[in-house]
Design a protein around this motif. Structure first.
Motif, PDB file in Angstrom:
ATOM      1  N   ALA A  45      -1.856  83.348  14.049  1.00 26.78           N
ATOM      2  CA  ALA A  45      -2.124  84.449  14.981  1.00 26.78           C
ATOM      3  C   ALA A  45      -3.417  85.165  14.616  1.00 26.78           C
ATOM      4  CB  ALA A  45      -0.954  85.432  14.977  1.00 26.78           C
ATOM      5  N   ILE A  46      -3.646  85.362  13.319  1.00 32.22           N
ATOM      6  CA  ILE A  46      -4.883  86.017  12.873  1.00 32.22           C
ATOM      7  C   ILE A  46      -6.087  85.162  13.244  1.00 32.22           C
ATOM      8  CG2 ILE A  46      -6.217  86.751  10.860  1.00 32.22           C
ATOM      9  CD1 ILE A  46      -3.527  87.437   9.507  1.00 32.22           C
ATOM     10  N   TRP A  47      -6.012  83.874  12.957  1.00 31.79           N
ATOM     11  CA  TRP A  47      -7.153  82.999  13.234  1.00 31.79           C
ATOM     12  C   TRP A  47      -7.501  83.000  14.723  1.00 31.79           C
ATOM     13  CZ3 TRP A  47     -10.477  81.125   9.847  1.00 31.79           C
ATOM     14  CH2 TRP A  47     -11.422  80.196  10.298  1.00 31.79           C
ATOM     15  N   GLN A  48      -6.496  82.934  15.565  1.00 27.70           N
ATOM     16  CA  GLN A  48      -6.747  82.955  17.008  1.00 27.70           C
ATOM     17  C   GLN A  48      -7.372  84.277  17.437  1.00 27.70           C
ATOM     18  OE1 GLN A  48      -2.923  82.062  18.749  1.00 27.70           O
ATOM     19  NE2 GLN A  48      -3.129  79.864  18.418  1.00 27.70           N
ATOM     20  N   ALA A  49      -6.897  85.379  16.848  1.00 30.29           N
ATOM     21  CA  ALA A  49      -7.435  86.693  17.194  1.00 30.29           C
ATOM     22  C   ALA A  49      -8.889  86.836  16.749  1.00 30.29           C
ATOM     23  CB  ALA A  49      -6.581  87.792  16.569  1.00 30.29           C
ATOM     24  N   VAL A  50      -9.223  86.233  15.602  1.00 32.01           N
ATOM     25  CA  VAL A  50     -10.613  86.253  15.137  1.00 32.01           C
ATOM     26  C   VAL A  50     -11.506  85.514  16.131  1.00 32.01           C
ATOM     27  CG1 VAL A  50     -12.188  85.357  13.371  1.00 32.01           C
ATOM     28  CG2 VAL A  50     -10.088  86.529  12.691  1.00 32.01           C
ATOM     29  N   GLN A  51     -11.059  84.341  16.572  1.00 30.79           N
ATOM     30  CA  GLN A  51     -11.867  83.558  17.510  1.00 30.79           C
ATOM     31  C   GLN A  51     -12.054  84.283  18.834  1.00 30.79           C
ATOM     32  OE1 GLN A  51     -13.177  80.978  15.865  1.00 30.79           O
ATOM     33  NE2 GLN A  51     -11.775  81.697  14.264  1.00 30.79           N
ATOM     34  N   LYS A  52     -11.045  85.038  19.252  1.00 35.23           N
ATOM     35  CA  LYS A  52     -11.112  85.764  20.530  1.00 35.23           C
ATOM     36  C   LYS A  52     -11.722  87.157  20.377  1.00 35.23           C
ATOM     37  CE  LYS A  52      -7.062  83.402  22.436  1.00 35.23           C
ATOM     38  NZ  LYS A  52      -5.656  83.557  22.921  1.00 35.23           N
ATOM     39  N   LYS A  53     -12.061  87.519  19.139  1.00 35.36           N
ATOM     40  CA  LYS A  53     -12.633  88.834  18.834  1.00 35.36           C
ATOM     41  C   LYS A  53     -11.734  89.980  19.327  1.00 35.36           C
ATOM     42  CE  LYS A  53     -17.476  87.501  18.321  1.00 35.36           C
ATOM     43  NZ  LYS A  53     -17.409  87.703  16.862  1.00 35.36           N
ATOM     44  N   ARG A  54     -10.467  89.830  19.036  1.00 32.45           N
ATOM     45  CA  ARG A  54      -9.523  90.903  19.352  1.00 32.45           C
ATOM     46  C   ARG A  54      -9.749  92.063  18.394  1.00 32.45           C
ATOM     47  NH1 ARG A  54      -4.671  89.075  21.456  1.00 32.45           N
ATOM     48  NH2 ARG A  54      -4.065  91.276  21.495  1.00 32.45           N
ATOM     49  N   ASP A  55      -9.406  93.264  18.828  1.00 37.52           N
ATOM     50  CA  ASP A  55      -9.575  94.453  17.992  1.00 37.52           C
ATOM     51  C   ASP A  55      -8.330  94.759  17.164  1.00 37.52           C
ATOM     52  OD1 ASP A  55     -12.170  94.924  18.924  1.00 37.52           O
ATOM     53  OD2 ASP A  55     -11.413  96.019  20.668  1.00 37.52           O
ATOM     54  N   VAL A  56      -7.169  94.731  17.803  1.00 42.40           N
ATOM     55  CA  VAL A  56      -5.907  95.053  17.135  1.00 42.40           C
ATOM     56  C   VAL A  56      -4.847  94.091  17.637  1.00 42.40           C
ATOM     57  CG1 VAL A  56      -4.133  96.812  16.714  1.00 42.40           C
ATOM     58  CG2 VAL A  56      -6.526  97.509  17.045  1.00 42.40           C
ATOM     59  N   ILE A  57      -4.101  93.506  16.709  1.00 41.23           N
ATOM     60  CA  ILE A  57      -2.967  92.676  17.126  1.00 41.23           C
ATOM     61  C   ILE A  57      -1.726  93.066  16.332  1.00 41.23           C
ATOM     62  CG2 ILE A  57      -4.401  90.710  17.768  1.00 41.23           C
ATOM     63  CD1 ILE A  57      -3.322  89.302  15.177  1.00 41.23           C
ATOM     64  N   TYR A  58      -0.577  92.867  16.953  1.00 42.91           N
ATOM     65  CA  TYR A  58       0.702  92.916  16.264  1.00 42.91           C
ATOM     66  C   TYR A  58       1.123  91.475  16.032  1.00 42.91           C
ATOM     67  CZ  TYR A  58       1.163  97.880  17.359  1.00 42.91           C
ATOM     68  OH  TYR A  58       0.961  99.228  17.427  1.00 42.91           O
ATOM     69  N   ALA A  59       1.703  91.206  14.882  1.00 44.46           N
ATOM     70  CA  ALA A  59       2.078  89.831  14.546  1.00 44.46           C
ATOM     71  C   ALA A  59       3.472  89.808  13.933  1.00 44.46           C
ATOM     72  CB  ALA A  59       1.055  89.229  13.585  1.00 44.46           C
ATOM     73  N   PRO A  60       4.387  89.084  14.566  1.00 46.31           N
ATOM     74  CA  PRO A  60       4.296  88.456  15.874  1.00 46.31           C
ATOM     75  C   PRO A  60       4.076  89.483  16.997  1.00 46.31           C
ATOM     76  CG  PRO A  60       6.171  87.597  14.633  1.00 46.31           C
ATOM     77  CD  PRO A  60       5.676  88.815  13.907  1.00 46.31           C
ATOM     78  N   PHE A  61       3.667  89.005  18.160  1.00 47.97           N
ATOM     79  CA  PHE A  61       3.218  89.860  19.260  1.00 47.97           C
ATOM     80  C   PHE A  61       4.274  90.849  19.719  1.00 47.97           C
ATOM     81  CE2 PHE A  61       5.541  86.556  21.430  1.00 47.97           C
ATOM     82  CZ  PHE A  61       6.109  87.196  22.513  1.00 47.97           C
ATOM     83  N   PHE A  62       5.572  90.470  19.623  1.00 48.66           N
ATOM     84  CA  PHE A  62       6.621  91.323  20.202  1.00 48.66           C
ATOM     85  C   PHE A  62       6.781  92.640  19.462  1.00 48.66           C
ATOM     86  CE2 PHE A  62       8.737  87.941  17.642  1.00 48.66           C
ATOM     87  CZ  PHE A  62       9.215  88.712  16.588  1.00 48.66           C
ATOM     88  N   TRP A  63       6.192  92.742  18.257  1.00 46.14           N
ATOM     89  CA  TRP A  63       6.271  94.009  17.541  1.00 46.14           C
ATOM     90  C   TRP A  63       5.501  95.109  18.271  1.00 46.14           C
ATOM     91  CZ3 TRP A  63       9.302  95.870  13.850  1.00 46.14           C
ATOM     92  CH2 TRP A  63      10.093  94.967  13.148  1.00 46.14           C
ATOM     93  N   ARG A  64       4.554  94.746  19.109  1.00 47.85           N
ATOM     94  CA  ARG A  64       3.865  95.751  19.916  1.00 47.85           C
ATOM     95  C   ARG A  64       4.872  96.526  20.769  1.00 47.85           C
ATOM     96  NH1 ARG A  64      -1.228  96.591  21.699  1.00 47.85           N
ATOM     97  NH2 ARG A  64      -1.934  94.672  20.700  1.00 47.85           N
ATOM     98  N   TYR A  65       5.838  95.810  21.327  1.00 46.65           N
ATOM     99  CA  TYR A  65       6.803  96.440  22.222  1.00 46.65           C
ATOM    100  C   TYR A  65       7.889  97.179  21.437  1.00 46.65           C
ATOM    101  CZ  TYR A  65       4.235  93.259  25.137  1.00 46.65           C
ATOM    102  OH  TYR A  65       3.209  92.613  25.752  1.00 46.65           O
ATOM    103  N   ILE A  66       8.262  96.617  20.281  1.00 44.54           N
ATOM    104  CA  ILE A  66       9.221  97.324  19.427  1.00 44.54           C
ATOM    105  C   ILE A  66       8.641  98.656  18.981  1.00 44.54           C
ATOM    106  CG2 ILE A  66      10.414  97.268  17.192  1.00 44.54           C
ATOM    107  CD1 ILE A  66      10.592  94.207  17.514  1.00 44.54           C
ATOM    108  N   MET A  67       7.382  98.634  18.555  1.00 44.97           N
ATOM    109  CA  MET A  67       6.760  99.867  18.078  1.00 44.97           C
ATOM    110  C   MET A  67       6.450 100.829  19.216  1.00 44.97           C
ATOM    111  SD  MET A  67       7.089  99.456  14.969  1.00 44.97           S
ATOM    112  CE  MET A  67       6.486 101.110  14.602  1.00 44.97           C
ATOM    113  N   LEU A  68       6.209 100.322  20.403  1.00 46.57           N
ATOM    114  CA  LEU A  68       6.016 101.199  21.563  1.00 46.57           C
ATOM    115  C   LEU A  68       7.269 102.034  21.795  1.00 46.57           C
ATOM    116  CD1 LEU A  68       4.211 102.034  23.965  1.00 46.57           C
ATOM    117  CD2 LEU A  68       5.297 100.178  25.283  1.00 46.57           C
ATOM    118  N   ILE A  69       8.423 101.382  21.667  1.00 46.55           N
ATOM    119  CA  ILE A  69       9.685 102.110  21.829  1.00 46.55           C
ATOM    120  C   ILE A  69       9.866 103.131  20.709  1.00 46.55           C
ATOM    121  CG2 ILE A  69      12.202 101.864  21.783  1.00 46.55           C
ATOM    122  CD1 ILE A  69      11.766  99.072  23.077  1.00 46.55           C
ATOM    123  N   ILE A  70       9.658 102.684  19.464  1.00 44.64           N
ATOM    124  CA  ILE A  70       9.844 103.573  18.312  1.00 44.64           C
ATOM    125  C   ILE A  70       8.907 104.774  18.384  1.00 44.64           C
ATOM    126  CG2 ILE A  70       9.517 103.736  15.803  1.00 44.64           C
ATOM    127  CD1 ILE A  70      10.663 100.914  15.587  1.00 44.64           C
TER     128      ILE A  70
END
Length: 245
Positions: free
Chosen positions: A207-232
């Motif tokens: 996931a990190i390597w793919q995000a580096v290639q896409k020049k992402r700024d912030v990622i949650y890994a695995p991705f679903f933690w974005r939604y878990i933390m949104l709720i929290i």
């Protein structure tokens, strides 16, 4: 163009997985950390997996004098300089409550050491107008929780630093990626209560390597933690402060 990856805290499970991925992509590698015997094994592994070159250098977040050898090697490299910061520690909240002195070491490992190293490295990236910084934060940094709020505070500080560094390096075509892992199967999390949806280090590295290639700024890994933390993060404080999470 040749790519150098400096991997700080290279003995951790996530760092090993990331170094293997970088090696398989034909990168040059500096594996940096405290356990030199383990790092030497990692060097051989990376060379067998396709790294153009690999070397081990002692690094200790609590000892700024250990930074110089890595920075010198980076400056001598002809190509793009990248760094991934996996260095860190996580005493339990109960241990810190019993002995607050432990917090000082964790702050050095998770925040002050990485900050100082990256701040010394940043001018090299600016001069070359290229390069990527990967900073490993944590979902624990998104909201203070009773089970690990001291650890979480160090990651929250690191997130903020990385955001500012991203703003700085963008002006010279650099890139900073903030990674917020959830539960990962590592020595740091082994045996902790309440673990669920545990990811493998290899999955996080991919996931990190793919995000580096896409020049992402912030990622949650695995991705679903974005939604878990949104709720929290959206639970009202008057309710959240009574919860044992």
């Amino acid at each position: 163009m040749k790519q150098l990856w400096i991997v700080l805290g290279a003995s951790s499970a996530m760092a090993r997985a990331f170094a293997r991925k970088a090696a398989s992509e034909g990168s040059d590698l500096i594996l940096a950390g405290r356990d030199m015997a383990d790092l030497r094994v990692g060097v051989v592994d990376c060379l067998l997996r396709g790294a153009v070159s690999a070397t081990s250098i002692h690094f200790d977040s609590r000892d700024p004098d250990s930074f110089e050898a890595i920075l010198t090697a980076a400056a001598a490299f002809e190509g793009t300089i990248n760094a991934a910061v996996f260095a860190g520690s996580m005493p339990s909240q109960s241990d810190i409550d019993a002995n607050p002195v432990l917090a000082a070491g964790m702050i050095a490992d998770n925040y002050m050491g990485p900050l100082r190293f990256l701040h010394e490295l940043a001018p090299l990236l600016e001069d070359r107008k290229s390069g990527t910084i990967v900073g490993i934060g944590s979902v624990a940094g998104d909201r203070g929780r009773i089970k690990n709020y001291v650890y979480g505070s160090t990651k929250a500080a690191f997130h903020t630093y990385l955001a500012g560094l991203r703003n700085r390096l963008t002006r010279s075509s650099g890139h900073v990626l903030t990674v917020k892992p959830g539960f990962v199967d590592t020595a740091m999390t082994w045996g902790l209560p309440g673990m669920f949806l545990v990811a493998s280090p290899d999955d996080i590295a991919q996931a990190i390597w793919q995000a580096v290639q896409k020049k992402r700024d912030v990622i949650y890994a695995p991705f679903f933690w974005r939604y878990i933390m949104l709720i929290i993060c959206n639970i009202p404080e008057r309710i959240f402060k009574k919860m044992s999470v």
